[in-house]
Design a protein around this motif. Structure first.
Motif, PDB file in Angstrom:
ATOM      1  N   GLY A  85      10.110  -9.524   9.931  1.00 43.00           N
ATOM      2  CA  GLY A  85       8.978  -9.126   9.107  1.00 43.00           C
ATOM      3  C   GLY A  85       8.499 -10.272   8.240  1.00 43.00           C
ATOM      4  N   PRO A  86       7.454 -10.031   7.457  1.00 46.47           N
ATOM      5  CA  PRO A  86       6.872 -11.093   6.630  1.00 46.47           C
ATOM      6  C   PRO A  86       7.768 -11.587   5.507  1.00 46.47           C
ATOM      7  CG  PRO A  86       5.845  -8.984   6.148  1.00 46.47           C
ATOM      8  CD  PRO A  86       6.706  -8.773   7.353  1.00 46.47           C
ATOM      9  N   VAL A  87       8.910 -10.915   5.272  1.00 50.21           N
ATOM     10  CA  VAL A  87       9.812 -11.384   4.218  1.00 50.21           C
ATOM     11  C   VAL A  87      10.518 -12.672   4.626  1.00 50.21           C
ATOM     12  CG1 VAL A  87      11.939 -10.205   4.920  1.00 50.21           C
ATOM     13  CG2 VAL A  87      11.437 -10.506   2.490  1.00 50.21           C
ATOM     14  N   PHE A  88      10.454 -13.015   5.917  1.00 48.99           N
ATOM     15  CA  PHE A  88      11.096 -14.239   6.391  1.00 48.99           C
ATOM     16  C   PHE A  88      10.161 -15.425   6.160  1.00 48.99           C
ATOM     17  CE2 PHE A  88      13.651 -11.069   8.382  1.00 48.99           C
ATOM     18  CZ  PHE A  88      14.907 -11.640   8.516  1.00 48.99           C
ATOM     19  N   THR A 144      10.770  -5.960   6.174  1.00 50.28           N
ATOM     20  CA  THR A 144      11.974  -6.659   6.629  1.00 50.28           C
ATOM     21  C   THR A 144      11.955  -6.980   8.112  1.00 50.28           C
ATOM     22  OG1 THR A 144      13.077  -4.533   6.972  1.00 50.28           O
ATOM     23  CG2 THR A 144      13.361  -5.594   4.824  1.00 50.28           C
ATOM     24  N   GLY A 145      11.294  -6.157   8.919  1.00 52.32           N
ATOM     25  CA  GLY A 145      11.305  -6.325  10.365  1.00 52.32           C
ATOM     26  C   GLY A 145      11.966  -5.134  11.031  1.00 52.32           C
ATOM     27  N   VAL A 146      12.007  -5.158  12.359  1.00 52.25           N
ATOM     28  CA  VAL A 146      12.513  -4.004  13.098  1.00 52.25           C
ATOM     29  C   VAL A 146      13.067  -4.461  14.443  1.00 52.25           C
ATOM     30  CG1 VAL A 146      10.278  -3.529  14.195  1.00 52.25           C
ATOM     31  CG2 VAL A 146      11.915  -1.659  13.853  1.00 52.25           C
ATOM     32  N   ASN A 147      14.038  -3.723  14.969  1.00 50.77           N
ATOM     33  CA  ASN A 147      14.557  -3.966  16.311  1.00 50.77           C
ATOM     34  C   ASN A 147      13.699  -3.223  17.334  1.00 50.77           C
ATOM     35  OD1 ASN A 147      16.827  -5.684  15.950  1.00 50.77           O
ATOM     36  ND2 ASN A 147      18.003  -3.969  15.115  1.00 50.77           N
ATOM     37  N   VAL A 148      13.179  -3.955  18.311  1.00 54.47           N
ATOM     38  CA  VAL A 148      12.306  -3.389  19.334  1.00 54.47           C
ATOM     39  C   VAL A 148      12.998  -3.495  20.689  1.00 54.47           C
ATOM     40  CG1 VAL A 148      10.056  -3.555  20.456  1.00 54.47           C
ATOM     41  CG2 VAL A 148      10.263  -4.030  18.010  1.00 54.47           C
ATOM     42  N   ASP A 185       1.542  -8.681  -2.922  1.00 50.31           N
ATOM     43  CA  ASP A 185       0.352  -8.325  -3.703  1.00 50.31           C
ATOM     44  C   ASP A 185       0.384  -6.846  -4.083  1.00 50.31           C
ATOM     45  OD1 ASP A 185      -2.033  -8.886  -4.977  1.00 50.31           O
ATOM     46  OD2 ASP A 185      -3.259  -8.536  -3.201  1.00 50.31           O
ATOM     47  N   GLU A 186       0.256  -6.579  -5.383  1.00 50.09           N
ATOM     48  CA  GLU A 186       0.239  -5.221  -5.933  1.00 50.09           C
ATOM     49  C   GLU A 186       1.483  -4.441  -5.480  1.00 50.09           C
ATOM     50  OE1 GLU A 186      -3.648  -3.544  -5.018  1.00 50.09           O
ATOM     51  OE2 GLU A 186      -4.368  -4.342  -6.918  1.00 50.09           O
ATOM     52  N   ILE A 187       2.635  -4.983  -5.820  1.00 50.58           N
ATOM     53  CA  ILE A 187       3.908  -4.430  -5.366  1.00 50.58           C
ATOM     54  C   ILE A 187       4.116  -2.997  -5.835  1.00 50.58           C
ATOM     55  CG2 ILE A 187       5.157  -5.409  -7.353  1.00 50.58           C
ATOM     56  CD1 ILE A 187       7.562  -5.792  -5.542  1.00 50.58           C
ATOM     57  N   ASN A 188       3.561  -2.631  -6.980  1.00 52.71           N
ATOM     58  CA  ASN A 188       3.815  -1.281  -7.485  1.00 52.71           C
ATOM     59  C   ASN A 188       2.850  -0.244  -6.926  1.00 52.71           C
ATOM     60  OD1 ASN A 188       1.685  -2.352  -8.962  1.00 52.71           O
ATOM     61  ND2 ASN A 188       2.238  -1.299 -10.851  1.00 52.71           N
ATOM     62  N   ARG A 189       2.088  -0.596  -5.889  1.00 51.87           N
ATOM     63  CA  ARG A 189       1.284   0.412  -5.197  1.00 51.87           C
ATOM     64  C   ARG A 189       2.033   1.019  -4.014  1.00 51.87           C
ATOM     65  NH1 ARG A 189      -3.437   1.330  -7.187  1.00 51.87           N
ATOM     66  NH2 ARG A 189      -4.533  -0.259  -8.410  1.00 51.87           N
ATOM     67  N   ALA A 190       3.192   0.457  -3.669  1.00 51.87           N
ATOM     68  CA  ALA A 190       4.024   1.014  -2.609  1.00 51.87           C
ATOM     69  C   ALA A 190       5.001   2.028  -3.184  1.00 51.87           C
ATOM     70  CB  ALA A 190       4.781  -0.104  -1.895  1.00 51.87           C
ATOM     71  N   ALA A 191       5.464   2.916  -2.322  1.00 54.62           N
ATOM     72  CA  ALA A 191       6.411   3.932  -2.754  1.00 54.62           C
ATOM     73  C   ALA A 191       7.757   3.285  -3.094  1.00 54.62           C
ATOM     74  CB  ALA A 191       6.600   4.964  -1.641  1.00 54.62           C
ATOM     75  N   PRO A 192       8.553   3.919  -3.959  1.00 54.29           N
ATOM     76  CA  PRO A 192       9.843   3.337  -4.352  1.00 54.29           C
ATOM     77  C   PRO A 192      10.743   2.988  -3.168  1.00 54.29           C
ATOM     78  CG  PRO A 192       9.294   5.163  -5.796  1.00 54.29           C
ATOM     79  CD  PRO A 192       8.248   5.142  -4.725  1.00 54.29           C
ATOM     80  N   LYS A 193      10.728   3.792  -2.094  1.00 57.11           N
ATOM     81  CA  LYS A 193      11.557   3.494  -0.925  1.00 57.11           C
ATOM     82  C   LYS A 193      11.175   2.137  -0.317  1.00 57.11           C
ATOM     83  CE  LYS A 193      10.587   5.565   2.928  1.00 57.11           C
ATOM     84  NZ  LYS A 193      10.453   6.574   4.011  1.00 57.11           N
ATOM     85  N   THR A 194       9.891   1.844  -0.291  1.00 57.27           N
ATOM     86  CA  THR A 194       9.436   0.572   0.266  1.00 57.27           C
ATOM     87  C   THR A 194       9.745  -0.573  -0.692  1.00 57.27           C
ATOM     88  OG1 THR A 194       7.665   1.743   1.426  1.00 57.27           O
ATOM     89  CG2 THR A 194       7.443  -0.641   1.201  1.00 57.27           C
ATOM     90  N   GLN A 195       9.583  -0.351  -1.981  1.00 55.96           N
ATOM     91  CA  GLN A 195       9.934  -1.382  -2.961  1.00 55.96           C
ATOM     92  C   GLN A 195      11.407  -1.773  -2.821  1.00 55.96           C
ATOM     93  OE1 GLN A 195       8.998   0.053  -6.856  1.00 55.96           O
ATOM     94  NE2 GLN A 195       6.841   0.414  -6.425  1.00 55.96           N
ATOM     95  N   ALA A 196      12.251  -0.780  -2.545  1.00 58.27           N
ATOM     96  CA  ALA A 196      13.687  -1.030  -2.460  1.00 58.27           C
ATOM     97  C   ALA A 196      14.058  -1.914  -1.276  1.00 58.27           C
ATOM     98  CB  ALA A 196      14.445   0.296  -2.364  1.00 58.27           C
ATOM     99  N   THR A 218       0.854  -1.185   0.000  1.00 58.80           N
ATOM    100  CA  THR A 218       0.000   0.000   0.000  1.00 58.80           C
ATOM    101  C   THR A 218       0.889   1.234   0.000  1.00 58.80           C
ATOM    102  OG1 THR A 218      -0.095  -0.064   2.422  1.00 58.80           O
ATOM    103  CG2 THR A 218      -1.890  -1.164   1.214  1.00 58.80           C
ATOM    104  N   PRO A 219       0.344   2.401  -0.336  1.00 62.82           N
ATOM    105  CA  PRO A 219       1.179   3.609  -0.381  1.00 62.82           C
ATOM    106  C   PRO A 219       1.810   3.968   0.967  1.00 62.82           C
ATOM    107  CG  PRO A 219      -0.844   3.949  -1.620  1.00 62.82           C
ATOM    108  CD  PRO A 219      -0.982   2.628  -0.931  1.00 62.82           C
ATOM    109  N   ASP A 220       1.193   3.573   2.094  1.00 63.82           N
ATOM    110  CA  ASP A 220       1.740   3.935   3.400  1.00 63.82           C
ATOM    111  C   ASP A 220       2.600   2.833   4.015  1.00 63.82           C
ATOM    112  OD1 ASP A 220      -0.326   2.190   3.789  1.00 63.82           O
ATOM    113  OD2 ASP A 220      -1.194   3.243   5.509  1.00 63.82           O
ATOM    114  N   LEU A 221       2.898   1.771   3.258  1.00 61.63           N
ATOM    115  CA  LEU A 221       3.730   0.682   3.776  1.00 61.63           C
ATOM    116  C   LEU A 221       5.169   1.169   3.938  1.00 61.63           C
ATOM    117  CD1 LEU A 221       3.312  -2.437   4.358  1.00 61.63           C
ATOM    118  CD2 LEU A 221       4.438  -2.808   2.159  1.00 61.63           C
ATOM    119  N   LEU A 222       5.806   0.792   5.054  1.00 58.96           N
ATOM    120  CA  LEU A 222       7.176   1.200   5.345  1.00 58.96           C
ATOM    121  C   LEU A 222       8.135   0.034   5.095  1.00 58.96           C
ATOM    122  CD1 LEU A 222       6.610   3.135   8.699  1.00 58.96           C
ATOM    123  CD2 LEU A 222       6.879   4.100   6.398  1.00 58.96           C
TER     124      LEU A 222
END
Length: 324
Positions: free
Chosen positions: A109-112, A92-96, A119-130, A83-87
């Motif tokens: 994160g869900p990449v593991f 990838t996940g985050v240190n908490v 789903d609909e990868i090109n609806r996210a901003a380029p920073k998130t795609q990267a 989605t456009p607001d996905l970070l």
């Protein structure tokens, strides 16, 4: 790129790959009717250890194909809704910071997962795609100076709508180049659509899919595919195909060396799915469009003439001499 003759896959190994892959194919085709070649290319990408991009208009079954492929294999499947607001950290996940231990704890994160459905990868901003660049190429995630490996096999199956659709961001060249193949589902033929009314109207057929193979067997299949024989003449043919895209006047960006490797790996898997322990030029001709076209950029003249990269690749394969 070649495989020494002593490491060549045996006929028995390829027969085993063919038998198990046929079960996977049957499971996927129970959901995606009338798209045999699309399913074959998706399976070839899986067995070759690559990533798959499914691009088409909404509603033709892109996500259904990705889900069916994941359910046909008994492995870890994760889904990311872009989605456009996905970070990037949402992928990838985050240190908490953990109050009890007074230390940072990594939340994956869900990449593991073994198969990650984007789903609909090109609806996210380029920073998130990267955020997927390192994952797809190196099989790892780097966060705050630490590297976390991804369990192999690791495959991204991403869907996207055409870039002229509202609310989409085109994938950068570096990311497109990391996808081994791109396929389109397309509209079903009338008979397949008629059957779809019966199978999809009451309930989703995804619920009926049972895993056709497990993770350990999938790894053995992928190892056997890597040993499918590639003769010197066919190896040279792969180089000629890719080199022709770099010199074509209809293209301002040709295929990369990574594309050559992807074409070879996908061709080995494609041959195994046909029950052969050797690659023939026909395999590379069938895969040239799905493997190469999405990486190419047309020249201004080709854009004016409305010649898409797929047509340029088809013209190259038609005129290139076939090795004996």
């Amino acid at each position: 790129m070649g495989t020494p003759a002593t490491e060549r896959a045996t006929t028995g190994e390829v027969s085993s790959v063919f038998a198990v892959a046929d079960r996977i194919r049957t499971a996927v085709e129970s959901v995606i009717e009338g798209k045999n070649e699309t399913v074959t290319i998706a399976l070839s990408t899986l067995l070759a250890g690559g990533h798959l991009l499914i691009e088409d208009i909404p509603g033709v079954g892109k996500t259904m194909l990705a889900k069916a492929l994941g359910r046909a294999v008994d492995c870890t499947v994760r889904r990311i809704q872009f989605t456009p607001d996905l970070l990037p950290s949402d992928i990838t996940g985050v240190n908490v910071f953990h109050q009890g231990t007074r230390q940072f704890e990594f939340k994956a994160g869900p990449v593991f997962g073994n198969i990650v459905v984007g789903d609909e990868i090109n609806r996210a901003a380029p920073k998130t795609q990267a955020a997927l660049l390192e994952c797809m190429e190196e099989g790892q995630v780097s966060i705050d100076g630490q590297t976390w490996p991804l369990e192999p096999p690791f495959m991204v199956v991403a869907t996207q709508n055409p870039v002229d659709m509202e609310g989409t961001y085109p994938l950068p060249e570096a990311q497109r180049d990391r996808f081994m193949a791109r396929v389109s589902v397309g509209y079903p033929d009338p008979q397949a659509e008629l059957e779809m009314i019966d199978t999809h109207s009451a309930a989703t057929p995804l619920d009926d899919i049972r895993p056709a193979t497990g993770l350990s067997e999938l790894r053995r299949m992928m190892a056997a595919v890597r040993s499918v024989h590639l003769s010197p003449g066919v190896r040279r043919y792969a180089i000629d195909l890719v080199s022709a895209t770099r010199t074509s006047s209809a293209l301002r960006l040709g295929a990369s060396p990574r594309a050559t490797l992807h074409l070879v790996r996908a061709s080995r898997a494609y041959a195994a799915l046909d029950g052969r322990d050797y690659v023939i030029p026909d395999d590379m001709q069938a895969l040239a469009g799905p493997v190469l076209a999405h990486r190419l950029l047309p020249s201004p003249e080709a854009q004016v003439e409305r010649r898409p990269p797929e047509q340029v690749v088809a013209d190259i394969t038609a005129r290139l001499p076939i090795p004996s």
